[in-house]
Design a protein around this motif. Sequence first.
Motif, short mmCIF file in Angstrom:
data_model
loop_
_atom_site.label_atom_id
_atom_site.label_comp_id
_atom_site.label_asym_id
_atom_site.label_seq_id
_atom_site.Cartn_x
_atom_site.Cartn_y
_atom_site.Cartn_z
N SER B 238 80.86 -29.46 -134.51
CA SER B 238 81.08 -30.90 -134.52
C SER B 238 80.59 -31.56 -133.23
O SER B 238 80.95 -32.70 -132.95
CB SER B 238 82.57 -31.21 -134.69
N SER B 239 79.79 -30.86 -132.44
CA SER B 239 79.38 -31.39 -131.13
C SER B 239 78.75 -32.77 -131.23
O SER B 239 79.08 -33.66 -130.46
CB SER B 239 78.40 -30.43 -130.46
N SER B 240 77.83 -32.93 -132.19
CA SER B 240 77.12 -34.22 -132.29
C SER B 240 78.10 -35.35 -132.57
O SER B 240 78.00 -36.43 -131.99
CB SER B 240 76.08 -34.17 -133.40
N ALA B 246 80.93 -40.57 -127.05
CA ALA B 246 80.68 -40.88 -125.64
C ALA B 246 79.28 -41.47 -125.47
O ALA B 246 78.76 -41.56 -124.36
CB ALA B 246 80.83 -39.62 -124.79
N GLY B 247 78.66 -41.84 -126.60
CA GLY B 247 77.35 -42.48 -126.55
C GLY B 247 76.19 -41.54 -126.33
O GLY B 247 75.11 -41.96 -125.91
N MET B 248 76.38 -40.24 -126.59
CA MET B 248 75.30 -39.27 -126.33
C MET B 248 74.66 -38.79 -127.61
O MET B 248 75.34 -38.56 -128.61
CB MET B 248 75.86 -38.06 -125.57
N ARG B 249 73.33 -38.59 -127.57
CA ARG B 249 72.62 -37.89 -128.63
C ARG B 249 72.25 -36.51 -128.09
O ARG B 249 71.84 -36.37 -126.94
CB ARG B 249 71.36 -38.64 -129.03
N THR B 351 77.59 -33.79 -118.07
CA THR B 351 76.86 -34.84 -118.78
C THR B 351 76.58 -35.97 -117.79
O THR B 351 76.97 -35.88 -116.62
CB THR B 351 77.69 -35.39 -119.94
N GLY B 352 75.95 -37.03 -118.28
CA GLY B 352 75.68 -38.19 -117.42
C GLY B 352 76.95 -38.95 -117.07
O GLY B 352 76.92 -39.84 -116.23
N ILE B 353 78.06 -38.63 -117.74
CA ILE B 353 79.33 -39.31 -117.48
C ILE B 353 80.16 -38.44 -116.54
O ILE B 353 80.39 -37.26 -116.84
CB ILE B 353 80.07 -39.57 -118.81
N GLU B 354 80.57 -38.99 -115.41
CA GLU B 354 81.30 -38.20 -114.42
C GLU B 354 82.62 -37.68 -115.00
O GLU B 354 83.40 -38.45 -115.57
CB GLU B 354 81.57 -39.06 -113.18
N GLY B 355 82.86 -36.41 -114.88
CA GLY B 355 84.10 -35.83 -115.37
C GLY B 355 84.04 -35.39 -116.82
O GLY B 355 85.01 -34.83 -117.33
#
Lengths: 111, 416
Positions: B238-240, B246-249, B351-355
């Motif tokens: 279910s990763s995608s 979180a707005g990631m592809r 990821t690009g999001i800290e934490g």
Amino acid sequence: MKAALVRSRIYSEVKMLIPHPVLGLRDATEFIYLGAARLIDRPDPSAPDAEAAFCDYVYLRDNPAGAHRELWFHEHGDHSWLVVTRDTITHEILGAELAQDVALARKRSVK
Amino acid sequence: MRFSGFRVLSEALKGHSGWKPLWRNPDPQPFYDYVIVGGGGHGLATAYYLAKTFRQSRIAVLEKGWLGSGNVGRNTTVIRSNYLLPGNGPFYEFSLKLWEGLEQELNFNSMVSQRGVIYLFHSDWQRDAYRRRANSMALAGADARLLSREDLKAMLPFLNYDNARFPIHGGFMQPRAGTARHDAVAWGYARGADMYGVDLIQNCEVTGFRIVDGKIRGVETSRGFIGASKVGVAVAGSSSRVMAMAGMRLPIESHVLQAFVTEGLKPIIPGVIMFGAGHFYISQSDKGGLVFCGEVDGYNSYAQRGNLPMVEDVCEGAMAVMPMIGRVRLLRQWGGVMDMSMDGSPIIDRTGIEGLYFNGGWCVGGFKATPASGHAFAHLLATDTPHETARAYRLDRFARGYLIDESGAGAQPNLQ
């Protein structure tokens, strides 16, 4: 009657019959799967952001749970490419168009 | 509660009245230092190593169903480290070493059985490729050997050696590889994590991430908001879906892989046999059922069940290499959802999001990686640096051109 409906729906999901726009219902095993229909939109290699655009195009995917537009190649049939809309949770096929028609329609809408 | 032979005997005398649940079932606290999303093998192992090895506390594991209800309960239980590429070899060998000590470590019977894994080869070039792989494994500290046709005939007399299309020339064996009891792996890690104070929160689905100024503050769940300094997502399959919140592809497609179990038989298959040319592999469980599997169905799916054409394909593979099992009855068949990454290798990274941290893309081989994946992800969460065996599993490797294309199939996930 209801049981018959349920059975026919399960059958169509298990067999995955694809309604080919020219040839009618075909078994999905006649086809080869490529991936999301967005692969039609190949980026412009001469654009300034081409490197990032191609990385996105080759590697990143939306991968939705539910309706998904995707490319199927009729390898064991007429060698056409189809854009098939399919539910990725139930495997139900919701529709199929010739990829050529989809691509041409997009080209016209861009102009 | 420690398990021991003495304990089993004393419980037998007391009518088994003293056994307790293996873990608590706590309500979520308002804030944790670490929230792990996903109560499968990888998520539970991450929480366990985070608490035990990296001595962190205030940890919660959030699971939308019950613990181990995803892919760790839906696989074919093979463990091995016969990888070719430098980015993979040391990682999977690290994992196999952790498997070897797992039962003592967790004080839980995971039935780790090093019965050996054999890959069949059918041509000179395939033999050469396996010899190269064996040499590469030796460099990563693993072991392997080549078996001649005669060696194989002595070990596995029941194979069809004279198949017209794929005559068996020999085999490539990793003797230390084998199988483990998949559910017990999840339960062992869950119990271990619980004993170190990790809150295992079941029936708690993550419905969103709270991100403020590019920094994670916590997760929205079906049981309310849970604050967290660091969030690690380990929900392969279910990763995608989860990372999209979180707005990631991601460079991932979900495909279904089917597995099969037959009725119980007396012991006939000594180890794990891989018939790669026919897309078929098989082992025998300790209960006697033959456990076998083939390729992914090959199109995006979250169905957790497969389709009949692949059932036929897998059974054809079985009949080609092992005609003797043709009359065995099939008891069960199921499908698991695979995170098929674009190069066939996993991702463990920030990821690009800290934490916010991500662990996924395990393709069809996540089970064998469970201990090392948990250890490496815990290392990343606790220290913000990648574990030495998992440095190649970066999220940006696709953009940088550092793919780990173990099967040489290119950027097409259904071929990995």
